[in-house]
Enzyme design. Structure first.
Site, PDB file in Angstrom:
ATOM      1  N   ASP A 284       0.902  -1.076  -0.025  1.00  0.00           N
ATOM      2  CA  ASP A 284      -0.093   0.018   0.203  1.00  0.00           C
ATOM      3  C   ASP A 284       0.802   1.445  -0.052  1.00  0.00           C
ATOM      4  OD1 ASP A 284      -2.737   1.259   0.288  1.00  0.00           O
ATOM      5  OD2 ASP A 284      -1.607   1.920   2.332  1.00  0.00           O
ATOM      6  N   GLU A 326       0.729  -0.409  -5.138  1.00  0.00           N
ATOM      7  CA  GLU A 326      -0.257   0.589  -5.248  1.00  0.00           C
ATOM      8  C   GLU A 326       0.231   2.072  -5.117  1.00  0.00           C
ATOM      9  OE1 GLU A 326      -3.500   3.384  -3.554  1.00  0.00           O
ATOM     10  OE2 GLU A 326      -1.770   2.721  -2.477  1.00  0.00           O
TER      11      GLU A 326
HETATM   12  C1  GLC Z   1      -4.138   3.469   0.065  1.00  0.00           C
HETATM   13  C2  GLC Z   1      -5.428   2.944   0.044  1.00  0.00           C
HETATM   14  C3  GLC Z   1      -6.210   3.873   0.431  1.00  0.00           C
HETATM   15  C4  GLC Z   1      -5.936   4.492   1.978  1.00  0.00           C
HETATM   16  C5  GLC Z   1      -4.324   5.005   1.710  1.00  0.00           C
HETATM   17  C6  GLC Z   1      -3.615   5.343   3.153  1.00  0.00           C
HETATM   18  O1  GLC Z   1      -4.060   4.611  -1.103  1.00  0.00           O
HETATM   19  O2  GLC Z   1      -5.951   2.610  -1.140  1.00  0.00           O
HETATM   20  O3  GLC Z   1      -7.640   3.534   0.992  1.00  0.00           O
HETATM   21  O4  GLC Z   1      -6.569   5.744   2.310  1.00  0.00           O
HETATM   22  O5  GLC Z   1      -3.533   4.105   1.111  1.00  0.00           O
HETATM   23  O6  GLC Z   1      -3.520   4.161   3.714  1.00  0.00           O
END
Ligand code: GLC
Length: 657
Positions: A284, A326
């Protein structure tokens, strides 16, 4: 690569390693360690080489890799070996993913296990279960504020439930994707609690400062991720009398990767979940891993080095596991998360294709494909053995992260065009039928993003409200068209739960204080299983969407050219409403597929003469692989009905399919 300094260090480490590890027969582990050690050492020295305890840290790292290897089950190790042999396994067109919250989809992990049949029915064979590690009650950013990285939150079940689910999925040849939130922890995590109590060791896990000097310097260039709910990037902690960096929400404290202990803890956690049966690990917010004063602290070179190091380490212990990056950043930056300066993916094998996602939404609003074609034309070619995660909706907002130059090249002015898109999708533009809501409105910059479910954004909600059949049909066509794109573009298509039955926006989050200020909850539904049953009710909206997607997924799996080997050729045509590309397969050259999509409300035509001159296909007698029918052709023009698409092959060559 054999390199003297690395290998003499490796020998030293092997001498110093814990006796219980030394005594074991770890043939495969040492083979992989030997193969990866030069890379691991070079990266580790680059990041942490100036520390006095460098050697101890390296010993610790190798011990962690060995301990997790010893713990890895025979079954998972067999899978590792199988995937090492068939190392392109995840590029196959057979994979189709869905992301969901365990709670919203099926109540909990046991519920998810019971719903595997439903997922198989649709054709899904890769599950991304949104984070379900222990979180504080109340606001937890949908599970992204973790208070214990090694336990499942009791609201969703237990480690045993996950074990049962993972075992069940393996039997069904389905993949399990789990999140590891590498960038931050909850402020309730044990590390944060101990930092609050003043323990220096744990304050060093985060960015803690006694006064505003350093925070103010950072703030000069740091953007705000959640400007409405969490302005600024630092939070004052009364207990420790420290300013703590919290780029996302105040209760999410950023981890400090310039401390090797943080890195080693995190690789340990990644391998912990790999050993619990995760085939794919979604890392993430990877763009944020390295912070530097004077920069936006996004996409820093060191963030990439950390990811490369994570990959090299994972390959030693659990080589069957692949990573998803991500990183919702600009196209030129996203591409780097496959690995910089490499030929085959060396960081994350899979990355979210936020570029395609945003471009598809542009075409929905404008009904033309100028920006879509332009944006894809400029999408950098990715490495080999790397693939996209192609999606239309996910649990997050839609950011309009196009490249400004592409917007200009498409004949628009960037700020005005973004404003138009925001107005369109939030129902504020002329007769817009979209029913989204703004997210993350930044009063200082005027930027905003968009929340809303797929069905509500393409007009199904408005159509059902007024009971207009034509509008309903159009919305269903658009839902199918968008899925037709992510299923054929090249990469793993990622569906979002609820979209397969046309789930609309859900306002109920407004009643929950911990969610009300975050509009993303409008599209994080609790599945209504009675409604889902309507998929068997001929002619219902649920039935029409579900069966259309089911068919597309089944057909995708039979088309070799849809496997991802960088085998897509964009075709620029002189019709602004059509998006056209050709997919071919290096080993099955006759299996080209021509994908043609019409985003307009009127039928459009494509001149086939120009196309005949290129590629393997003669395009003389075309057949749509979805319906099996030949499309309408008038003279040399292919006719594409409104909001429709074709996956076309040549009748002469398609016998090979
Ligand atoms: C990523 C997740 C999102 C979250 C962020 C902080 O972007 O997809 O939902 O708010 O990380 O953890």
């Amino acid at each position: 690569m054999y390199e003297q300094v690395s290998h003499s260090l490796l020998n030293q480490i092997l001498d110093e390693i814990k006796p219980e590890i030394r005594k074991r027969n770890l043939l495969r582990f040492y083979t992989r360690l030997g193969a990866n050690f030069y890379a691991i050492h070079s990266l580790f020295i680059h990041l942490y080489g100036d520390r006095e305890d460098f050697l101890q840290q390296m010993v610790k790292l190798v011990e962690v890799l060995a301990m997790r290897y010893i713990e890895r089950s025979e079954e998972l190790e067999a899978l590792d070996i199988e995937r090492e042999l068939n190392h392109n396994w995840f590029l196959d067109q057979k994979w189709v993913a869905m992301a969901f919250y365990a709670e919203g989809f099926a109540g909990d992990l046991k519920g998810v296990r019971n719903k595997c049949g439903y997922l198989s029915e649709l054709g899904i064979n890769m599950l991304h279960i949104m984070p379900m590690m222990k979180c504080p009650p109340g606001a937890s950013d949908g599970g992204y504020a973790i208070s214990d990285f090694r336990d499942i939150d009791e609201r969703y079940g237990s480690i045993d439930d996950l074990h049962d689910l993972a075992e069940n999925l393996r039997k069904r040849d389905m993949l399990l994707t789990l999140d590891v939130v590498v960038n931050h922890t909850s402020d309730q995590h044990d590390w944060a609690m101990r930092a609050k109590q003043g323990e220096k060791k744990f304050q060093d896990f985060y960015y803690c400062f006694p006064d505003r000097d350093v925070p103010d310097m950072f703030e000069e260039t740091l953007p705000e991720v959640f400007p409405e709910t969490s302005p600024g990037n630092f939070v004052w902690n009364e207990e420790s009398q420290r300013w703590v960096m919290s780029v996302f929400n105040d209760y999410q404290w950023d981890l400090n990767y310039s401390n090797p202990t943080v890195f080693i803890e995190m690789i340990d956690i990644i391998l912990f979940w790999a050993n619990r049966g995760a085939d794919v690990i979604r890392l993430d917010a990877v763009a944020f891993l390295w912070k530097k004063i004077g920069t936006t602290s996004q996409n820093e070179r060191e963030a990439h080095l950390i990811l490369q190091l994570m990959k090299d380490c994972c390959q030693v212990t659990a080589p069957g596991v692949v990573f998803i990056a991500e990183a919702i950043v600009t196209p030129t930056e996203i591409i780097k998360y496959f690995g910089e300066d490499a030929v085959i993916a060396k960081e994350c094998e899979i990355a979210y294709n936020a570029t395609l996602m945003a471009l598809l939404w542009d075409s929905v609003a404008t009904k033309n494909t100028k920006l879509l074609t332009q944006g894809i034309k400029n999408l950098p070619t990715k490495l080999n053995r790397a693939t996209w995660l192609n999606y239309i909706r996910c649990h997050d907002d839609i950011g309009l992260g196009f490249d400004d130059r592409d917007i200009v090249a498409s004949g628009y002015q960037p700020a005005t065009h973004r404003k138009f898109l925001l107005d369109y999708f939030t129902g504020n533009y002329d007769n817009s039928i979209a029913r989204g809501v703004p997210f993350g409105h930044n009063l200082k910059t005027g930027d905003a993003r968009i929340s809303g479910s797929l069905a509500s954004l393409v007009g199904l909600e408005s159509a059902l409200k007024i009971g207009d059949q034509k509008m309903i049909n159009d919305a269903i066509k658009m839902i199918t068209l968008l899925h037709g794109m992510i299923l054929s573009f090249g990469g793993i298509p990622l569906l979002y739960y609820g979209d397969e039955i046309g789930t609309l926006n859900d306002d109920s989050y407004l009643l929950d204080e911990s969610k009300a200020s975050d509009t993303r909850w409008i599209h994080r539904p609790r599945i209504d299983w009675e409604r889902a049953e309507l998929r068997y009710h001929n002619g219902s909206v649920e039935n029409r969407i579900f069966t259309a997607l089911q068919k597309l997924i089944a057909v995708r799996k039979t088309i070799h050219a849809f496997a991802d080997f960088n085998n897509r050729e964009l075709v620029e045509v002189d019709n602004d409403h059509l998006f056209v590309f050709i997919r071919n397969h290096p080993e099955h050259q006759r299996e080209e597929v021509l994908v043609v999509a019409n985003f307009d409300a009127n039928p459009q035509h494509l001149n086939l003469l120009a196309l005949r001159k290129r590629g393997q296909l003669s395009f003389m007698q075309l057949r749509d692989l979805v319906t099996g029918d030949s499309p309408a052709i008038f003279k040399d023009d292919l006719v594409v009905p409104p909001y429709s698409f074709y996956w076309l092959s040549d009748l002469h060559t398609s016998a090979a399919f």
